[in-house]
Enzyme design. Structure first.
Site, PDB file in Angstrom:
ATOM      1  N   ALA A  86       0.888  -1.243  -0.117  1.00  0.00           N
ATOM      2  CA  ALA A  86      -0.077   0.063  -0.118  1.00  0.00           C
ATOM      3  C   ALA A  86       0.769   1.309   0.154  1.00  0.00           C
ATOM      4  CB  ALA A  86      -0.844  -0.058   1.219  1.00  0.00           C
ATOM      5  N   ASP A  87       0.455   2.143  -0.690  1.00  0.00           N
ATOM      6  CA  ASP A  87       1.002   3.625  -0.411  1.00  0.00           C
ATOM      7  C   ASP A  87      -0.021   4.706  -0.547  1.00  0.00           C
ATOM      8  OD1 ASP A  87       4.025   4.939  -1.021  1.00  0.00           O
ATOM      9  OD2 ASP A  87       2.667   6.051  -2.321  1.00  0.00           O
TER      10      ASP A  87
END
Length: 200
Positions: A69-70
């Site tokens: 995730a970012d």
């Protein structure tokens, strides 16, 4: 099937734990500076970073569901990443003051042995009140938001900055947990992995 979160973010850990999911944490060694994705396409930018982080772990854990995730903060063509120092944190918050910005989180799900690759993003519009210097300095000195995109964490004291939110609140924290579950439920393998790791 083992589930691995390829992130050391305490916010993502918190959200996945709140969903009663059993998982391990292994931080990806992928260097974000190596990403050449077009910065003018924030949704593609954060999805690609999430994909690369996930694949970095998945290559060594081929039978696991690896979650990358970012999260980024985006406004007027500029991505406000984690501030390097106090000066940059002040600059970020002043740029977001009295205006609306967009928080994007890209998520990538990979099970290498089963050739499953799923990436998606969520976006939320956040509007700040006009911020004064005293509040900005107090917040930075007290909460040191150097590990947070945009130099703020909506779950802490900076919540007083927020005038309105349009979209998923958890996305602003760092992980769109409801969309994650919704998409996993539509894939038989992913749904099975989630259900088998659910803490009852």
């Amino acid at each position: 099937m083992t589930i691995i979160l390829a992130s050391k973010s305490p916010r993502r850990k918190y959200l996945l734990e709140k969903s009663n999911l059993n998982f391990k944490i292994l931080e990806s060694d992928f260097c974000e500076k190596n990403n050449s994705t077009n910065l003018n396409r924030p949704s593609s930018y954060c999805k690609e970073l999430a994909r690369l982080k996930s694949l970095e772990i998945a290559k060594n854990f081929t039978n696991a569901l690896v979650i990358g995730a970012d999260t980024i903060v985006y406004k007027d063509g500029i991505i406000y990443n984690k501030p390097k120092n106090k000066k940059e944190a002040i600059s970020h918050l002043k740029a977001l003051s009295n205006d609306t910005h967009t928080v994007y989180t890209g998520v990538s799900l990979n099970i290498k042995s089963k050739k499953i690759k799923l990436s998606f993003y969520e976006k939320t519009y956040v509007t700040f009140y006009k911020l004064n210097d005293a509040d900005i300095n107090f917040y930075i000195n007290k909460y040191k938001p150097y590990d947070k995109a945009g130099a703020y964490g909506i779950q802490d004291w900076s919540m007083i900055f927020v005038k309105s939110i349009n979209g998923c609140f958890n996305n602003v924290i760092g992980f769109p947990i409801s969309k994650f579950y919704k998409l996993c439920s539509k894939n038989q393998t992913l749904n099975k992995a989630i259900k088998s790791n659910q803490i009852l």
